[in-house]
Write an enzyme that holds these catalytic residues in place. Structure first.
Site, PDB file in Angstrom:
ATOM      1  N   CYS A 153      88.414  44.352 146.013  1.00  0.00           N
ATOM      2  CA  CYS A 153      88.568  45.295 147.158  1.00  0.00           C
ATOM      3  C   CYS A 153      87.475  45.501 148.439  1.00  0.00           C
ATOM      4  O   CYS A 153      87.628  44.812 149.003  1.00  0.00           O
ATOM      5  CB  CYS A 153      88.907  46.608 145.927  1.00  0.00           C
ATOM      6  SG  CYS A 153      89.248  48.279 147.446  1.00  0.00           S
ATOM      7  N   ARG A 186      95.794  57.235 150.744  1.00  0.00           N
ATOM      8  CA  ARG A 186      95.046  55.760 150.671  1.00  0.00           C
ATOM      9  C   ARG A 186      95.819  54.784 149.321  1.00  0.00           C
ATOM     10  O   ARG A 186      97.315  55.540 149.384  1.00  0.00           O
ATOM     11  CB  ARG A 186      93.989  56.498 149.483  1.00  0.00           C
ATOM     12  CG  ARG A 186      92.758  57.030 149.841  1.00  0.00           C
ATOM     13  CD  ARG A 186      91.323  57.207 149.405  1.00  0.00           C
ATOM     14  NE  ARG A 186      90.748  55.614 148.449  1.00  0.00           N
ATOM     15  CZ  ARG A 186      90.167  55.066 149.063  1.00  0.00           C
ATOM     16  NH1 ARG A 186      89.817  55.275 150.269  1.00  0.00           N
ATOM     17  NH2 ARG A 186      89.771  54.481 148.873  1.00  0.00           N
ATOM     18  N   HIS A 188      92.059  45.682 140.986  1.00  0.00           N
ATOM     19  CA  HIS A 188      90.990  46.223 140.017  1.00  0.00           C
ATOM     20  C   HIS A 188      91.984  46.592 138.263  1.00  0.00           C
ATOM     21  O   HIS A 188      92.924  45.863 138.689  1.00  0.00           O
ATOM     22  CB  HIS A 188      90.299  47.406 140.977  1.00  0.00           C
ATOM     23  CG  HIS A 188      89.498  48.767 141.602  1.00  0.00           C
ATOM     24  ND1 HIS A 188      88.398  47.566 141.625  1.00  0.00           N
ATOM     25  CD2 HIS A 188      90.079  48.431 142.578  1.00  0.00           C
ATOM     26  CE1 HIS A 188      87.710  47.798 142.862  1.00  0.00           C
ATOM     27  NE2 HIS A 188      88.823  48.371 143.542  1.00  0.00           N
TER      28      HIS A 188
HETATM   29  N1  GLN Z   1      85.997  50.924 151.013  1.00  0.00           N
HETATM   30  C1  GLN Z   1      86.937  50.566 150.852  1.00  0.00           C
HETATM   31  C2  GLN Z   1      88.679  50.977 150.684  1.00  0.00           C
HETATM   32  O1  GLN Z   1      88.676  52.259 150.393  1.00  0.00           O
HETATM   33  C3  GLN Z   1      86.868  49.745 149.142  1.00  0.00           C
HETATM   34  C4  GLN Z   1      87.611  50.820 148.395  1.00  0.00           C
HETATM   35  C5  GLN Z   1      87.265  50.119 146.997  1.00  0.00           C
HETATM   36  O2  GLN Z   1      86.747  49.006 146.302  1.00  0.00           O
HETATM   37  N2  GLN Z   1      87.845  50.419 146.041  1.00  0.00           N
HETATM   38  O3  GLN Z   1      89.454  50.702 151.306  1.00  0.00           O
END
Ligand code: GLN
Length: 258
Positions: free
Chosen positions: A96, A131, A199
């Protein structure tokens, strides 16, 4: 012990969310169960380039944008060493935010552009829309791997990553989003480095990827070992519990029958 590996855990204090530390536990245990000595080296703000270059496998997890800004400043000092390691085939998994770091740049939702390492031919932009969150299943078909398999994980990212021509995707998205909202592809593979949004943590649920990383690390550190000798070291492990965990996710997502 005859063989030993130094696992570099990049920024454990700043870059480790949604269970990413499980990747370190998985790599450590799978080495130890095969009699491979393991050292885990946390690499963070106070670590030197030499600390980093002594690692045989690298793992970097994800974070929020605020931590990523701090890490970006520090990584700019370690950029040369990390680039050389990736180029020379040191295996690693970058999850990520970690994945985004390896690309050319990351543009935050407010338009701030953070230069990244440029080691992987990808870039990421966060358009400030919804998101991309939820369980994800991908089919890994990349010829680099000695397995063709369904891989499961959990994703939560605002950034959308676009792949350039020098990298290949890790897999095809069966359920979920992946690198961005349109390509139906997940992750990027370059040499022995994997960038992914999974993850979960990814390695305990998908131990075939952990073993691939360990195999590449042994090949690199002990070049005189034949593939047969490496296979003798990496004896099969009873992965029925991991298999059950993976199956439970695949059933929940309707990918395999109950
Ligand atoms: N900040 C990044 C995003 O939101 C990474 C998020 C994450 O590592 N889960 O794209």
């Amino acid at each position: 012990m005859k063989y030993s590996l130094n696992i570099g855990w990049l920024y454990p204090d700043l870059m480790s969310i949604y269970g990413d530390r499980g990747n370190i536990i998985s790599l450590t245990k799978r080495c130890q169960w095969r009699g491979i000595g393991v050292e885990v080296s946390p690499i963070s703000l106070q670590s030197s380039e030499k600390d980093l270059s002594s690692c045989d496998i690298l793992m970097m997890g994800g974070a929020q944008d605020s931590q990523q800004t701090i890490v970006a400043q520090d990584l700019s000092k370690k950029k040369k060493v990390l680039s050389e390691m990736v180029e020379s085939g040191i295996p690693g998994i970058y999850v990520c935010g970690g994945f985004q770091f390896l690309g050319h740049y990351y543009k935050e939702a407010d338009g701030t552009k953070i230069e990244q390492l440029g080691v992987l031919d990808v870039y990421t932009e966060n358009p400030g829309r919804e998101r991309l969150i939820g369980n994800i299943a991908i089919k890994v078909e990349n010829s680099k791997f000695n397995f063709k398999d369904l891989v499961v994980g959990f994703e939560n990212h605002g950034g959308r990553t676009i792949l350039g021509s020098k990298v290949e995707p890790l897999g095809k998205v069966i359920f979920g989003y992946g690198s961005n909202d349109s390509a139906k592809e997940e992750g990027a593979v370059y040499k022995n480095s994997i960038g992914t949004y999974l993850h979960g943590p990814i390695l305990p649920k998908n131990p075939e990827i952990a073993d691939w990383l360990i195999e590449k690390a042994l090949e690199k550190k002990y070049p005189s070992l034949s593939l047969g000798q490496i296979n003798n070291i990496l004896l099969p492990i009873d992965d029925s519990m991991s298999q059950k965990a993976k199956e439970a996710v695949l059933k929940m997502l309707g990918i395999v029958d109950n």
